[in-house]
Design an enzyme around this catalytic site. Structure first.
Site, PDB file in Angstrom:
ATOM      1  N   GLU A   1       0.841  -1.198   0.000  1.00  7.90           N
ATOM      2  CA  GLU A   1       0.000   0.000   0.000  1.00  7.90           C
ATOM      3  C   GLU A   1       0.875   1.246   0.000  1.00  7.90           C
ATOM      4  OE1 GLU A   1      -3.760   0.045   2.147  1.00  7.90           O
ATOM      5  OE2 GLU A   1      -2.945   1.717   3.324  1.00  7.90           O
TER       6      GLU A   1
ATOM      7  N   PRO B   1      -0.186   8.963  -2.038  1.00  6.48           N
ATOM      8  CA  PRO B   1       0.368  10.066  -2.822  1.00  6.48           C
ATOM      9  C   PRO B   1       1.204  10.958  -1.905  1.00  6.48           C
ATOM     10  CG  PRO B   1      -1.992   9.825  -3.234  1.00  6.48           C
ATOM     11  CD  PRO B   1      -1.672   8.982  -2.039  1.00  6.48           C
ATOM     12  N   PRO B   2       2.476  11.197  -2.214  1.00  6.14           N
ATOM     13  CA  PRO B   2       3.323  11.996  -1.324  1.00  6.14           C
ATOM     14  C   PRO B   2       2.724  13.365  -1.055  1.00  6.14           C
ATOM     15  CG  PRO B   2       4.644  10.915  -2.990  1.00  6.14           C
ATOM     16  CD  PRO B   2       3.212  10.706  -3.385  1.00  6.14           C
TER      17      PRO B   2
ATOM     18  N   ASP C   1     -13.150   8.498   7.863  1.00  2.89           N
ATOM     19  CA  ASP C   1     -13.298   9.036   9.213  1.00  2.89           C
ATOM     20  C   ASP C   1     -13.949  10.406   9.205  1.00  2.89           C
ATOM     21  OD1 ASP C   1     -12.200   6.819  10.487  1.00  2.89           O
ATOM     22  OD2 ASP C   1     -10.175   7.518  10.072  1.00  2.89           O
TER      23      ASP C   1
ATOM     24  N   TYR D   1     -12.475  -5.391  10.503  1.00  2.42           N
ATOM     25  CA  TYR D   1     -11.918  -4.956  11.778  1.00  2.42           C
ATOM     26  C   TYR D   1     -11.818  -6.124  12.754  1.00  2.42           C
ATOM     27  CZ  TYR D   1     -13.124  -0.645   9.499  1.00  2.42           C
ATOM     28  OH  TYR D   1     -13.224   0.359   8.575  1.00  2.42           O
TER      29      TYR D   1
END
Length: 585
Positions: free
Chosen positions: A21, A24-25, A121, A161
């Site tokens: 994974e 993007p910087p 979130d 989860y």
């Protein structure tokens, strides 16, 4: 290829597989040429890591589509240039139906057939998550919508989860919710990060009992640094085996040893999962290379000697209206293998590094709890209240600040009195470190890296300065150049520095070790200062949301944020241990 088909084939034959994974910087697109290109450097890294033949690679999606274009371009590069089946994340957070349609259309246009459907979130500034108008409430809603609008074109993954979602009061109910996502059309599951293999194995058994038969991939993030691991555990509430916790505590001051413990635990975790019949492991890389590659090497996986792609993408788009795939440069031109990977890379890392960014984006991907604004920082209505909070934090009577959820580190003990004095004068400090001149790398307080070396660091202090104090402070900093380097910015976007145009940045910490070149893991430059500036001023707004709109506390905090400056001060004379405090009068 549809990822689920590949995973099912591997699981039917009992063949272990893994995936990576990336994100993007944080390097802004407009500054990529100026700062050397974190994205270009990441392309080189992906090409090298891709030679291990991962089952797929995933690209994260910023909350509310904050990285939408960069996510799409990076996904397109992974698939179209590097030939890697790519899983593009898409979240519901702050995304209405039109934005979801645009994201999915972009994926189809790029030939991307695999997406990870996430709720995401709480939006920034909100204490609790709520769907935006015209948006989706749960990930299952997004899965249903993708199926209704695109049929079977997309292979859809969802999050699971093992220890229950951080916001869920009934952990067992989470398995029911996961079954609903699969029934709605999800093809496979990627789990929250796993550090306790036994918990994961037991959870998979419960999933199978609930009728979930699709592939379930375990999320694994090898520990990269002690501080980032502590932050991740704080955000996700993930269970940490007692042995791992103790091992990390024992070597917390030795960054290299922390990485070694992380590799050892990750290898043991993957082996235990494979023994239990779990074929798939999804490595969260943090855009770092060496640690994950060490894990794979220990597991018997080596890069293949396949030809490199003839080109890699430039970070800038060729021209308006085209994607980054339209422009290309030779692979390997930007960075050397393993660059920037040896030691922690985060807030103070090199802005050219692919890993430049914030761990928080990763911790939230698979179920972090939103920050709890519980009144722990009081109800300020005056400058004195804020000063008292900062002084209390420095002196150890206040456990956290809106900018830091952990107490001062041990190395700050020797400058605690000076920090308290500066804060009482109105310099509200956010970060600092003492000067160090050749301390052994084994030192328990300031040491890091391989044993047998010596470490150095310049004193620096970063603080908020009220508008009334700023002119005199700025004059003092300017008069102390070139010994003092400063960066200053306010919420309105004004920026000042005495660093010369074209400077590569100011080194903060470096080390000299046997058999190695000088290692410089931390520095400050315009790029990473301005990136942090946004986060620092946002925390004032987040603090203000604790209070009713229009209340004295809310108005005061917003006024303070609008009026103060964020200032970073570096004393380049690291042999003059107390010199920096002359600036704080």
């Amino acid at each position: 290829m549809r990822i689920a088909d590949k995973l099912k084939q591997a699981e039917e034959s009992g063949t272990p597989y893994f995936s990576f994974e990336f994100f993007p910087p944080k390097t802004e697109q407009a500054r990529i040429r100026e700062y050397g290109g974190g994205l270009v450097n990441l392309y080189d890294r992906i090409e090298r890591m891709g030679r291990t033949e991962p089952a797929f690679v995933a690209v994260t999606w910023g909350a509310g589509g904050a990285t939408a274009q960069r996510t799409l371009e990076l996904s397109e590069a992974c698939q179209g240039i590097f030939g890697l089946d790519t899983l593009m994340h898409v979240t519901c957070t702050n995304m209405d139906q039109a934005q979801i349609d645009q994201a999915l259309a972009g994926a189809r246009a790029a030939g991307i057939r695999n997406i990870l459907a996430l709720r995401g979130d709480a939006p920034r500034g909100a204490e609790q998550w709520a769907a935006c108008e015209g948006g989706f409430t749960h990930a299952v809603d997004l899965v249903r919508y993708v199926r209704a609008t695109h049929g079977d074109y997309f292979c859809v993954g969802v999050a699971g989860y093992p220890e229950g979602h951080a916001e869920s009061a009934d952990k067992e109910q989470d398995v029911v919710y996961l079954a609903e996502k699969v029934a709605a059309g999800a093809d496979f599951v990627v789990s929250q990060l796993v550090y306790d293999a036994e918990l994961f194995v037991a959870w998979v058994a419960r999933c199978r009992d609930a009728g979930i038969t699709c592939p379930v991939v375990a999320g694994v993030l090898p520990v990269q640094s002690y501080q980032s691991f502590r932050r991740l555990v704080h955000l996700t509430k993930v269970a940490v085996p007692e042995a791992l916790g103790k091992a990390l505590e024992d070597v917390r001051a030795n960054d290299q040893a922390v990485k070694d413990v992380g590799v050892e635990h990750a290898v043991a975790t993957v082996r235990r999962l494979r023994e239990a019949g779990v074929c798939g492991v999804h490595f969260t890389t943090l855009n770092l290379e060496s640690t994950v590659m060490r894990v794979l090497h220990a597991l018997g996986t080596e890069p293949l000697r396949r030809p490199a792609p003839t080109r890699a993408l430039t970070a800038a788009r060729a021209e308006p209206g085209t994607t980054a795939v339209a422009a290309a440069v030779p692979v390997g031109a930007a960075s050397a293998p393993g660059a920037w990977d040896d030691f922690p890379n985060g807030r103070w890392g090199d802005a050219r590094s692919p890993a430049f960014g914030d761990l928080g984006a990763y911790a939230s991907t698979y179920g972090a709890a939103p920050p709890r604004l519980d009144g722990a920082w009081g109800a300020p209505t005056g400058v004195g209240d804020v000063t008292a909070l900062f002084v209390g934090y420095v002196e150890g009577t206040v456990a956290s600040l809106p900018w830091s959820d952990e107490p001062l580190r041990a190395e700050s003990e020797g400058i605690r009195a000076e920090l308290a004095r500066a804060n009482r004068l109105g310099f509200w400090t956010l970060a600092s470190q003492p000067a160090v001149d050749g301390t052994p790398s084994a030192d328990a307080t300031c040491g890091w890296g391989p044993r047998g070396g010596y470490v150095y660091q310049k004193a620096f202090v970063e603080c908020f300065v009220a508008a009334a104090l700023f002119p005199a402070f700025l004059s003092r900093l300017q008069s102390a150049a070139p010994r003092i380097t400063y960066y200053a910015a306010n919420a309105a976007g004004d920026f000042m520095t005495n660093a010369r145009e074209g400077d590569e940045g100011t080194a903060l910490t470096w080390g000299v070790f046997p058999g190695r070149a000088v290692v410089q893991p931390t520095l400050i430059d315009k790029m990473n200062f301005l990136a942090w500036r946004t986060e620092a001023f946002y925390a004032w707004a987040q603090w203000a949301t604790m209070f009713p709109a229009g209340s004295p506390q809310e108005r005061f905090l917003r006024d303070v944020a609008d009026g103060c400056w964020l200032v970073n001060v570096v004393d380049n004379d690291y042999k003059k241990a107390d010199g920096i405090w002359e600036m704080f009068q």
